[in-house]
Design an enzyme around this catalytic site. Structure first.
Site, PDB file in Angstrom:
ATOM      1  N   CYS A  85       0.836  -1.213   0.000  1.00  0.00           N
ATOM      2  CA  CYS A  85       0.000   0.000   0.000  1.00  0.00           C
ATOM      3  C   CYS A  85       0.871   1.264   0.000  1.00  0.00           C
ATOM      4  O   CYS A  85       2.037   1.251   0.419  1.00  0.00           O
ATOM      5  CB  CYS A  85      -0.879   0.042   1.228  1.00  0.00           C
ATOM      6  SG  CYS A  85      -2.153  -1.212   1.300  1.00  0.00           S
ATOM      7  N   GLU A 134       0.728   3.922   1.908  1.00  0.00           N
ATOM      8  CA  GLU A 134       1.148   4.425   3.229  1.00  0.00           C
ATOM      9  C   GLU A 134       2.409   3.713   3.700  1.00  0.00           C
ATOM     10  O   GLU A 134       3.328   4.320   4.247  1.00  0.00           O
ATOM     11  CB  GLU A 134       0.048   4.190   4.271  1.00  0.00           C
ATOM     12  CG  GLU A 134      -1.267   4.854   3.972  1.00  0.00           C
ATOM     13  CD  GLU A 134      -2.216   3.997   3.138  1.00  0.00           C
ATOM     14  OE1 GLU A 134      -1.771   3.340   2.171  1.00  0.00           O
ATOM     15  OE2 GLU A 134      -3.415   4.001   3.454  1.00  0.00           O
ATOM     16  N   CYS A 156      -6.157   0.992   5.080  1.00  0.00           N
ATOM     17  CA  CYS A 156      -6.463  -0.396   5.463  1.00  0.00           C
ATOM     18  C   CYS A 156      -5.897  -0.693   6.856  1.00  0.00           C
ATOM     19  O   CYS A 156      -5.065   0.052   7.395  1.00  0.00           O
ATOM     20  CB  CYS A 156      -5.925  -1.376   4.423  1.00  0.00           C
ATOM     21  SG  CYS A 156      -4.163  -1.697   4.561  1.00  0.00           S
ATOM     22  N   CYS A 203      -2.048  -0.993   7.201  1.00  0.00           N
ATOM     23  CA  CYS A 203      -1.359   0.312   7.195  1.00  0.00           C
ATOM     24  C   CYS A 203      -1.572   1.055   8.498  1.00  0.00           C
ATOM     25  O   CYS A 203      -0.666   1.748   8.981  1.00  0.00           O
ATOM     26  CB  CYS A 203      -1.820   1.142   6.005  1.00  0.00           C
ATOM     27  SG  CYS A 203      -1.155   0.510   4.464  1.00  0.00           S
TER      28      CYS A 203
END
Ligand code: THU
Length: 136
Positions: free
Chosen positions: A56, A58, A91, A94
């Protein structure tokens, strides 16, 4: 009305998002963080045909900063952006990683391409988080 500081970091996250490798989901995410001394680090989501290997935005952003020698106490703020109706929701994985790699004062801006911003602390994102103190 958001401050210039907030909007400029959201714009950095929008720039980071342009490098997204999201050939499977077509859902591009961008993240940007600013350190206390004003340095900016970008991250975007990078997918894989083996879907579970996707990283992801992040986490890419935080790993990028840490890999470049940034200390978690130096991370002042983190912006995350996607093309969502409401500001994007990070999510769970993260949220856990943000909790680990930032200090208690980090300012988190969830946003979208309309530059709507939700301000969060890391405790808002993941209350009662499992962390290093649980291992003591
Ligand atoms: N994604 C992120 O980059 N950050 C999140 O917090 C949510 C999901 C990415 C992973 C995948 O590439 C795509 O968005 C769809 O799940």
């Amino acid at each position: 009305m958001e401050s210039n500081e907030v909007i400029s970091l959201v714009e950095e996250a929008i720039k980071a998002r342009e490098n997204s490798y999201c050939v499977y989901s077509h859902f591009a995410v961008g993240a940007a963080l600013r350190t206390k001394d004003g340095r900016i680090f970008h991250g975007t989501n990078i997918e894989n045909a083996s879907f579970g290997l996707t990283l992801c935005a992040e986490r890419t952003c935080l790993f990028n900063a840490i890999s470049n020698g940034v200390n978690k106490d130096d991370i002042m703020e983190l912006a995350i952006v996607a093309d969502t109706e409401k500001p994007v929701s990070p999510c769970g994985a993260c949220r856990q990683v943000i909790f680990e790699l930032t200090n208690k004062d980090v300012r988190i801006y969830l946003s979208n391409l309309k530059k709507e911003v939700l301000h969060m602390s890391k405790y808002d994102l993941i209350p009662y988080c499992f962390d290093g103190s649980d291992l003591d």
